[in-house]
Design a protein around this motif. Structure first.
Motif, PDB file in Angstrom:
ATOM      1  N   GLU A   3       0.826  -1.209   0.000  1.00  0.00           N
ATOM      2  CA  GLU A   3       0.000   0.000   0.000  1.00  0.00           C
ATOM      3  C   GLU A   3       0.866   1.267   0.000  1.00  0.00           C
ATOM      4  N   TYR A   6       1.041   3.469  -3.763  1.00  0.00           N
ATOM      5  CA  TYR A   6      -0.237   4.126  -4.032  1.00  0.00           C
ATOM      6  C   TYR A   6      -1.331   3.156  -3.652  1.00  0.00           C
ATOM      7  N   ASN A   7      -2.532   3.695  -3.400  1.00  0.00           N
ATOM      8  CA  ASN A   7      -3.602   2.819  -2.977  1.00  0.00           C
ATOM      9  C   ASN A   7      -4.477   2.477  -4.194  1.00  0.00           C
ATOM     10  N   LYS A  10      -8.225   3.475  -4.038  1.00  0.00           N
ATOM     11  CA  LYS A  10      -8.479   4.921  -4.208  1.00  0.00           C
ATOM     12  C   LYS A  10      -8.353   5.295  -5.684  1.00  0.00           C
ATOM     13  N   ASN A  11      -7.375   4.661  -6.331  1.00  0.00           N
ATOM     14  CA  ASN A  11      -7.173   4.899  -7.760  1.00  0.00           C
ATOM     15  C   ASN A  11      -8.394   4.434  -8.558  1.00  0.00           C
ATOM     16  N   ASN A 308       2.238  -0.287 -13.604  1.00  0.00           N
ATOM     17  CA  ASN A 308       3.080   0.906 -13.383  1.00  0.00           C
ATOM     18  C   ASN A 308       4.404   0.889 -14.134  1.00  0.00           C
ATOM     19  N   THR A 334       0.610   4.581 -15.692  1.00  0.00           N
ATOM     20  CA  THR A 334       0.107   5.294 -14.511  1.00  0.00           C
ATOM     21  C   THR A 334      -0.904   6.365 -14.959  1.00  0.00           C
TER      22      THR A 334
END
Ligand code: NAD
Length: 428
Positions: A3, A6-7, A10-11, A308, A334
């Motif tokens: 985590e 980046y989460n 949430k993305n 990513n 991304t």
């Protein structure tokens, strides 16, 4: 999977919110779709070989099942997080919707490192997982599949436990089974071929002949190999692929400017587990740094390894010759880089459209298992081509009509389809 960077949930929610605004989704539906419908969190006690009992944490997330039973893999990973599983479940909902198969989105996981477990311990873990959730999964409810660090063997243990609990044979409970035990022919090729079916349609739409194009591919695993094979059959030339080298703990790019011999490279992977540098040199390959796959002067880039990989830090390395990116991997680009790709006028075939061949073939497996009638490989691939082509065309047409980026157009179609299903059912 950690985590820290980046989460992913949430993305996934941010991507959803953006499109919910584009389509003017009402508040109730928006709130309903931006989170999972159901979450199961449970413990799985497993008796270990040394006589001790170890407790593992298991999860199953059903993001949405308005269009059909939830569908999605079960992964084993020591750093698995609930938010990763939530995000993946949500993405499965959109992926199934974009190819218009009657399935919803789900995902599961167990926090564990299977490499440190014996066969028996893994079997008990699989059976324990199913015992905890057998009443809430099934061919009409939620259909699991293999994912990171799980395979056909795990699926069969899970199926056997499910059938023991429910009494009877329910091969449609799970997909990713071996051929001959309810698996579908064509599944091995499905994701890579699906990427190329959409690429073929994109080239048609852009008025580019495949035989006039070259491609560079990141990765040389299941997706990349079959994408490379079919792309070459269409007349394209793969000039570079990349691969992780476990001995050196880094990746390399293997390049041959007049075109790689994909079948010979596949033979190397079959024998050595990855691309052996000496053997590849014997085939005339240059060995370059791993990141160089992105900087090749080609018409098409196919990231088919990891998430990513195309970022703010390297997007400028993409050659001005590149016209199309077909995302074989999940989330290889991304979100902040999409704007740059758009500005550069590179045509994007987004991941959940490009790589939906895998889940589409899993759906075919389920249909075959439920009817206990199995199709020939050509029939599976023909049906796959039809689905992928139709999905591409729908997204392309919307993108044209509304001047949308292809990723946004794909989301608009998926979210609209799911929103319509929940409304028709009277859920919101
Ligand atoms: P795989 O394990 O068969 O192959 C992965 C490949 O990537 C290997 O060749 C490996 O050497 C290479 N690789 C790993 N790290 C790398 C790095 N840093 N640089 C360059 N290469 C690297 O996996 P796969 O099944 O081909 O899946 C690839 C991607 O596609 C993943 O993102 C996966 O989630 C996604 N995907 C797969 C399927 C499927 O049906 N297999 C379906 C949908 C999405």
């Amino acid at each position: 999977m950690s985590e820290s960077a980046y989460n992913p949930y949430k993305n996934a929610q941010a991507q959803f919110d953006k499109v919910a605004s584009i389509i003017g989704l009402d508040e109730g539906t928006r709130e309903f779709l931006r989170q999972p419908m159901r979450e199961y969190h449970f413990t799985i006690p497993v008796q270990m070989e040394d006589g001790s009992t170890k407790i593992f944490n298991g999860y199953r997330i059903q993001h949405n099942d308005a269009r059909g039973p939830a569908k999605g893999g079960i992964r084993f990973h020591p750093q698995e997080t609930i938010d990763t599983i939530r995000a993946l479940a949500m993405w499965m909902t959109w992926k199934c919707a974009v190819v218009d198969i009657p399935l919803g989105g789900g995902k599961g996981g167990i926090i564990c490192d299977p490499r440190s477990l014996t066969e028996k311990e893994q079997e008990r873990l699989c059976r324990g997982y199913v015992r905890k959730i057998a009443k809430d999964m099934g061919p009409c409810l939620d259909v699991p599949a293999p994912d990171v660090m799980t395979n056909a063997k795990h699926m069969l243990w899970m199926l056997d436990e499910f059938e023991t609990i429910h009494g009877g044979r329910y091969p449609g409970f799970i997909t990713g089974k071996p051929v001959g035990m309810g698996g579908s022919l064509g599944r091995t090729e499905a994701t890579g071929f699906g990427v190329i079916y959409t690429l073929r349609e994109a080239l048609k739409a852009l008025n580019i002949k495949p035989e006039d194009t070259t491609a560079s591919i990141q990765g040389f695993g299941n997706v990349a190999q079959y994408a490379a094979l079919l792309y070459q059959q269409l007349g394209g030339r793969v000039i570079a692929v990349s691969c992780w080298d476990f001995a050196d703990n880094q990746s390399y790019t293997f390049r041959k400017k007049d075109g790689l011999d994909v079948v010979a490279l596949q033979g190397i992977v079959d024998s050595f587990g990855s691309l052996d540098k000496d053997k590849a040199r014997d085939l005339g390959c240059e060995i370059l740094p791993g990141e160089d796959w992105l900087a090749q002067e080609v018409d098409i880039l196919i990231p088919a390894a990891l998430e990513n990989q195309i970022t703010q830090a390297n997007v400028n390395k993409i050659s001005s010759q590149v016209k199309v990116i077909a995302e074989g991997a999940n989330g290889p680009t991304t979100p902040d880089v999409d704007e740059i790709i758009k500005e550069r006028n590179i045509f994007m075939i987004p991941d959940f459209l490009a790589n939906a061949g895998g889940v589409t073939c899993s759906y075919f497996e389920q249909v075959q298992s439920n009817t206990n009638f199995y199709w020939e490989k050509d029939e599976v691939l023909e049906k796959l081509d039809l689905k992928m082509t139709a999905a591409f065309k729908a997204v392309w047409e919307l993108a044209q009509q509304r001047n949308l980026y292809m990723r946004d157009a794909a989301y608009v179609i998926s979210i609209n389809r799911v929103a319509q299903a929940v409304k028709m059912r009277g859920w919101v």
